[in-house]
Structure formats: structure tokens, C-alpha cells
Design a protein around this motif. Structure first.
Motif, PDB file in Angstrom:
ATOM      1  N   ALA A  40       0.824  -1.202   0.000  1.00  0.00           N
ATOM      2  CA  ALA A  40       0.000   0.000   0.000  1.00  0.00           C
ATOM      3  C   ALA A  40       0.863   1.259   0.000  1.00  0.00           C
ATOM      4  CB  ALA A  40      -0.925   0.000   1.225  1.00  0.00           C
ATOM      5  N   ILE A  41       1.957   1.225   0.756  1.00  0.00           N
ATOM      6  CA  ILE A  41       2.870   2.372   0.800  1.00  0.00           C
ATOM      7  C   ILE A  41       3.492   2.601  -0.583  1.00  0.00           C
ATOM      8  CG2 ILE A  41       5.100   3.177   1.689  1.00  0.00           C
ATOM      9  CD1 ILE A  41       2.857   3.591   3.655  1.00  0.00           C
ATOM     10  N   LYS A  42       3.832   1.528  -1.286  1.00  0.00           N
ATOM     11  CA  LYS A  42       4.389   1.657  -2.638  1.00  0.00           C
ATOM     12  C   LYS A  42       3.385   2.326  -3.570  1.00  0.00           C
ATOM     13  CE  LYS A  42       7.557  -2.310  -2.590  1.00  0.00           C
ATOM     14  NZ  LYS A  42       7.841  -3.652  -3.182  1.00  0.00           N
ATOM     15  N   THR A  43       2.125   1.893  -3.471  1.00  0.00           N
ATOM     16  CA  THR A  43       1.080   2.474  -4.321  1.00  0.00           C
ATOM     17  C   THR A  43       0.870   3.945  -4.002  1.00  0.00           C
ATOM     18  OG1 THR A  43      -0.073   0.351  -4.492  1.00  0.00           O
ATOM     19  CG2 THR A  43      -1.356   2.330  -4.975  1.00  0.00           C
ATOM     20  N   LEU A  44       0.792   4.279  -2.727  1.00  0.00           N
ATOM     21  CA  LEU A  44       0.567   5.667  -2.315  1.00  0.00           C
ATOM     22  C   LEU A  44       1.774   6.541  -2.639  1.00  0.00           C
ATOM     23  CD1 LEU A  44      -1.186   5.018   1.117  1.00  0.00           C
ATOM     24  CD2 LEU A  44      -2.255   5.789  -1.017  1.00  0.00           C
ATOM     25  N   SER A  45       2.960   5.961  -2.617  1.00  0.00           N
ATOM     26  CA  SER A  45       4.167   6.706  -2.973  1.00  0.00           C
ATOM     27  C   SER A  45       4.145   7.080  -4.447  1.00  0.00           C
ATOM     28  CB  SER A  45       5.411   5.874  -2.662  1.00  0.00           C
ATOM     29  OG  SER A  45       6.585   6.553  -3.046  1.00  0.00           O
ATOM     30  N   ALA A  46       3.680   6.150  -5.296  1.00  0.00           N
ATOM     31  CA  ALA A  46       3.582   6.419  -6.733  1.00  0.00           C
ATOM     32  C   ALA A  46       2.601   7.544  -7.022  1.00  0.00           C
ATOM     33  CB  ALA A  46       3.166   5.154  -7.485  1.00  0.00           C
ATOM     34  N   LEU A  47       1.599   7.684  -6.162  1.00  0.00           N
ATOM     35  CA  LEU A  47       0.583   8.734  -6.314  1.00  0.00           C
ATOM     36  C   LEU A  47       0.984  10.027  -5.601  1.00  0.00           C
ATOM     37  CD1 LEU A  47      -2.608   6.561  -5.721  1.00  0.00           C
ATOM     38  CD2 LEU A  47      -1.789   7.449  -7.908  1.00  0.00           C
ATOM     39  N   ASP A  48       2.152  10.021  -4.959  1.00  0.00           N
ATOM     40  CA  ASP A  48       2.668  11.169  -4.220  1.00  0.00           C
ATOM     41  C   ASP A  48       1.820  11.508  -2.997  1.00  0.00           C
ATOM     42  OD1 ASP A  48       4.776  12.890  -3.873  1.00  0.00           O
ATOM     43  OD2 ASP A  48       3.867  14.533  -4.987  1.00  0.00           O
ATOM     44  N   ILE A  49       1.049  10.541  -2.528  1.00  0.00           N
ATOM     45  CA  ILE A  49       0.268  10.738  -1.307  1.00  0.00           C
ATOM     46  C   ILE A  49       1.164  10.549  -0.087  1.00  0.00           C
ATOM     47  CG2 ILE A  49      -1.612   9.781   0.099  1.00  0.00           C
ATOM     48  CD1 ILE A  49      -3.106   9.250  -2.524  1.00  0.00           C
ATOM     49  N   THR A  58       8.662   7.275   6.497  1.00  0.00           N
ATOM     50  CA  THR A  58       7.627   7.613   5.515  1.00  0.00           C
ATOM     51  C   THR A  58       6.880   8.849   5.981  1.00  0.00           C
ATOM     52  OG1 THR A  58       7.367   5.274   4.954  1.00  0.00           O
ATOM     53  CG2 THR A  58       5.606   6.754   4.267  1.00  0.00           C
ATOM     54  N   TYR A  59       6.629   9.753   5.052  1.00  0.00           N
ATOM     55  CA  TYR A  59       6.007  11.040   5.369  1.00  0.00           C
ATOM     56  C   TYR A  59       4.803  11.269   4.461  1.00  0.00           C
ATOM     57  CZ  TYR A  59      10.397  11.844   7.833  1.00  0.00           C
ATOM     58  OH  TYR A  59      11.465  11.731   8.693  1.00  0.00           O
ATOM     59  N   VAL A  60       3.915  12.146   4.879  1.00  0.00           N
ATOM     60  CA  VAL A  60       2.811  12.553   4.010  1.00  0.00           C
ATOM     61  C   VAL A  60       3.417  13.304   2.836  1.00  0.00           C
ATOM     62  CG1 VAL A  60       0.672  13.880   3.836  1.00  0.00           C
ATOM     63  CG2 VAL A  60       1.248  12.714   5.979  1.00  0.00           C
ATOM     64  N   GLY A  61       2.990  12.943   1.622  1.00  0.00           N
ATOM     65  CA  GLY A  61       3.579  13.526   0.428  1.00  0.00           C
ATOM     66  C   GLY A  61       3.093  14.930   0.123  1.00  0.00           C
ATOM     67  N   ARG A  62       3.639  15.488  -0.955  1.00  0.00           N
ATOM     68  CA  ARG A  62       3.287  16.847  -1.379  1.00  0.00           C
ATOM     69  C   ARG A  62       1.944  16.889  -2.089  1.00  0.00           C
ATOM     70  NH1 ARG A  62       5.851  18.364  -5.350  1.00  0.00           N
ATOM     71  NH2 ARG A  62       6.764  16.365  -5.944  1.00  0.00           N
ATOM     72  N   LEU A  63       1.400  15.703  -2.407  1.00  0.00           N
ATOM     73  CA  LEU A  63       0.112  15.621  -3.104  1.00  0.00           C
ATOM     74  C   LEU A  63       0.153  16.382  -4.421  1.00  0.00           C
ATOM     75  CD1 LEU A  63      -2.201  16.195   0.007  1.00  0.00           C
ATOM     76  CD2 LEU A  63      -1.264  14.051  -0.867  1.00  0.00           C
ATOM     77  N   SER A  64       1.209  16.154  -5.198  1.00  0.00           N
ATOM     78  CA  SER A  64       1.345  16.817  -6.487  1.00  0.00           C
ATOM     79  C   SER A  64       0.515  16.096  -7.541  1.00  0.00           C
ATOM     80  CB  SER A  64       2.815  16.833  -6.927  1.00  0.00           C
ATOM     81  OG  SER A  64       3.212  15.541  -7.353  1.00  0.00           O
ATOM     82  N   LEU A  65       0.562  16.603  -8.773  1.00  0.00           N
ATOM     83  CA  LEU A  65      -0.185  15.995  -9.865  1.00  0.00           C
ATOM     84  C   LEU A  65       0.728  15.173 -10.774  1.00  0.00           C
ATOM     85  CD1 LEU A  65      -2.530  18.979 -10.768  1.00  0.00           C
ATOM     86  CD2 LEU A  65      -2.997  17.022  -9.305  1.00  0.00           C
ATOM     87  N   ALA A  66       1.828  14.674 -10.211  1.00  0.00           N
ATOM     88  CA  ALA A  66       2.784  13.904 -11.013  1.00  0.00           C
ATOM     89  C   ALA A  66       2.123  12.683 -11.643  1.00  0.00           C
ATOM     90  CB  ALA A  66       3.968  13.467 -10.145  1.00  0.00           C
ATOM     91  N   ALA A  67       1.244  12.023 -10.888  1.00  0.00           N
ATOM     92  CA  ALA A  67       0.581  10.826 -11.424  1.00  0.00           C
ATOM     93  C   ALA A  67      -0.323  11.184 -12.604  1.00  0.00           C
ATOM     94  CB  ALA A  67      -0.237  10.148 -10.327  1.00  0.00           C
ATOM     95  N   LEU A  68      -0.971  12.338 -12.528  1.00  0.00           N
ATOM     96  CA  LEU A  68      -1.823  12.788 -13.627  1.00  0.00           C
ATOM     97  C   LEU A  68      -1.005  13.022 -14.885  1.00  0.00           C
ATOM     98  CD1 LEU A  68      -4.471  13.921 -14.841  1.00  0.00           C
ATOM     99  CD2 LEU A  68      -3.850  16.127 -13.853  1.00  0.00           C
TER     100      LEU A  68
END
Length: 233
Positions: A40-49, A58-68
Motif C-alpha cells: 500500500a505504501i508503494k502504491t501511495l508513494s507512486a501517487l505522491d500521497i 515515511t512522510y505525508v507527500g506533497r500531493l502533487s499531480l505527477a501521477a496525472l
């Protein structure tokens, strides 16, 4: 498990940059196996969450639009026709977004912002005079244009859509006159904003995107792409 971790972040009011519990602690709190938490952490990391900092945690991500950006870019690369279809959509969204923000932008831009925009336009003109394109200056201009609003999501959207645009736009191969026209279109946007004229600003935005819409119409076989202007509020 990804939903459980996201809910954990929300329940605990964590913000971007805040640390998450260790993997072992997450397993205990969420009553899950280490393998499911790790995946789950790997998936959320890919989404920048979330952001995994090796050796630190592990930290809360920047929530960028990189995945988009990655998703749209991949879609554009699937086949050549999709390249232009994706770019058509991106151009429409960029145009609508900037026109929709017209009132706020012409009120917020000040002399410092105008000076920065003028400098970028001058760089564009220099490139155009040499018959060169100016991808970086174009991206910088649109980010500067919306920067005074101070809305992080707007800046991310502009940057994300421009990244997709820049991946596909080279396929259009604009002529030297069109490159010069584009540079002057940016100058017209700044001039309209200086006059605090919302209607003229929106028209300048529409005119700025007109050349690329014309190219897209030719590639897509749909003249409505170039003839149908975007509208703002």
C-alpha cells in the motif's frame, strides 16, 4: 489497505511533510500484515500521497499531480492520433482555466509581476528572432501569470498540463512566423492585464491558443477545434 492508510492520515489531521508511524506501528494500528502495508505504501508513494525517505521513514507527500502527468503522457504515447486528441483536451482545459481566472488575475498582478512577465516575453522574442522555439519560457510565463493568486492547486494544474503539452506539442512543428506570433500573443496578454481589462485579457488568452488549435484541427480533421473559442465566467 491504501484506503485505510489514507483514512489514517485524515483522521490524525496529518499535513504534507508530517511523518507517518513506522511500518511495524502501522501494522499494529491497522491490524494488517507487513506485506499488505508495504504494498500500500508503494502504491501511495507512486501517487505522491506519501513520500518514502530511505533511512528516515515515511512522510505525508506533497500531493502533487505527477501521477496525472504520467497518465496523460502515457495515453498520448499510445498512438499518434491520441497524441493530438490529448493535446486538444489539454489546450482546452488550460484556456478555460486561465480565462476563468481572468478577473482575479487582472486585479492581483502588480508591477513586480508585470516586470517578470515582460522579461520572459523579451526572451521569447529573442528566440523567435533566431527562429527558435521557447518551451521553457512559455511554461515559465504561464506559471508566473497565475503565481500571484497564491493557490497551490492552480499552479500544480498549470504545471501539470504544460508538462503534457510540452511532450506532445513538438509534433506540431510551428513555423518561424507562428513562433513570432506566439511571442507577441504573450505580450498582448500582459498588455491587457496592465489595463485591468478583463474582456481584453480573455480575448488575448483566446488568441494565444488559436494557432495551436488551428494545427490540431488540421491533424484531427475537425475545424471546430480552431473555430470554437473557450469561454470564461
Amino acid at each position: 489497505m491504501t484506503e485505510q492508510i489514507k483514512n489514517f492520515i485524515l483522521r490524525n489531521h496529518l499535513r504534507p511533510g508530517d511523518p507517518l508511524p513506522s511500518e511495524v506501528e502501522l501494522c499494529e494500528r491497522l491490524r494488517a500484515s507487513r506485506s499488505s502495508v508495504r504494498e500500500a505504501i508503494k502504491t501511495l508513494s507512486a501517487l505522491d500521497i506519501v513520500e518514502v525517505r530511505h533511512g528516515h521513514g515515511t512522510y505525508v507527500g506533497r500531493l502533487s499531480l505527477a501521477a496525472l502527468v504520467e497518465s496523460l503522457a502515457f495515453r498520448a504515447q499510445l498512438n499518434s492520433q491520441d497524441d493530438f486528441a490529448v493535446l486538444h483536451e489539454v489546450i482546452r482545459i488550460r484556456e478555460l482555466l486561465e480565462q476563468g481566472l481572468a478577473s482575479a488575475l487582472v486585479e492581483t498582478l502588480d508591477d513586480t509581476h508585470f516586470a517578470a512577465l515582460d522579461a520572459v516575453v523579451e526572451e521569447m522574442r529573442e528566440h523567435a528572432d533566431r527562429g527558435e522555439q521557447f518551451v521553457e519560457q512559455d511554461r515559465k510565463f504561464h506559471l508566473l501569470l497565475t503565481e500571484p493568486l497564491g493557490i497551490e492547486l492552480v499552479s500544480q494544474l498549470i504545471g501539470a498540463f504544460w508538462d503534457v503539452h510540452s511532450m506532445v506539442a513538438p509534433l506540431l512543428a510551428p513555423s518561424v512566423p507562428e513562433v513570432r506570433e506566439t511571442a507577441e500573443a504573450h505580450a498582448a496578454i500582459v498588455a491587457a492585464a496592465r489595463k485591468r481589462d478583463v474582456a481584453e485579457f480573455r480575448e488575448a488568452i483566446r488568441a494565444h491558443y488559436a494557432p495551436v488549435r488551428k494545427h490540431l484541427a488540421a491533424h484531427l480533421g475537425d475545424q471546430s477545434t480552431s473555430d470554437r473559442p473557450a469561454t470564461g465566467d
